[in-house]
Design an enzyme around this catalytic site. Sequence first.
Site: not given
Length: 367
Positions: A148, A161, A165
């Site tokens: 991402s 998140y 990541k």
Amino acid sequence: MSGGRHRRAGGTEVVVVTGATGGVGRATARAFGARGSSVALLARGEYALEQAAEEVRQAGGRALPLVVDVADPGAVDAAAARIEEELGPIDVWVNAAFSTVFAPVAEIEPAELKRATEVTYFGFVHGTQAALRHMTPRDRGTIVQVGSALAQRSVPLQSVYCGAKHAIQGFTDSLRCELLHDRSGVRVTMVQMPGLNTPQFSWVLSRLPRHPRPVAPVYQPEVAAEAVLYAADHPERREYWVGGSTVATLIGQKLAPGLLDRYLARTGYDGQQTDEPVDPSRPVNLWKPPDGTAPADYGAHGIFDDESHARSIQFWLSRHRRPLALGAAVTGTVAAALADGIRRRARRGGATASLRRAARSARGPWT
């Protein structure tokens, strides 16, 4: 393997997709099925897994649905062994499974942070290690990490998140160096995604006052799936960026991270919420699959179809950057040659005119 398809002589490529019941994983499994691959689908929800597997079969592929919690390394290893036994040697392993929490840092419970990290970060680690155990002895295979833009540029309300990541990015960079050191034929690449229209916003654990949403502009999960397949076929590039917003974000992070901090502090809260309040009865997938006791299948798409882009011009340009660069170089060379020819003719024309004037002067005014 330096690139190209992963088909073996007399066989079909074998692909593993984690998080295969929704979003990017669902779209990716279906896309591999459409090109005739044998696809192992790993996820927790049995009902949704069967639906996803049927989509792979209808698309033209072979499907093996496996109920697996990627946070459990033993379960992932056992799944990899079964896949090799039933489908054959694994050619491509796609890590896409994740779970997260939408909330300010101070409002996240330790158990929630631990669980989301176990799924999102350690799930990728477990999948990668399982793939390596089978690929390394054969000296071939590709691992694709679904990343991402938030792997390199964090946003507010998504610390869980973003942290996972970022960890995946660091883990993958280390692995890439090790593979290069070993002169391994196994490849690893990462695909950095933009905001996507996936079902996660309808089942993510959220403490926001309004319904969570992806950061605009939003792309359909099929755009992400196309990028994953391309990365699997061309793993020689260490990283792929999908969407103009991803490019702008990652370049902005390199050039002016402090400016982005201030911009996201102003826009990041409203930009990640709709105008609708959160439904307190909505499912939450952090601890169990969202189909729960009432089987449900959310599919690949979320609730933002109306604003989502079905293609990424930026990724198309990225895929064709070499021929485009060659075309630009040829065009530039031709243009330069034409311009040079015009200048030469102009100089010759000027010289001829000067000679004519000189001849007239030599003959005198009476001629």
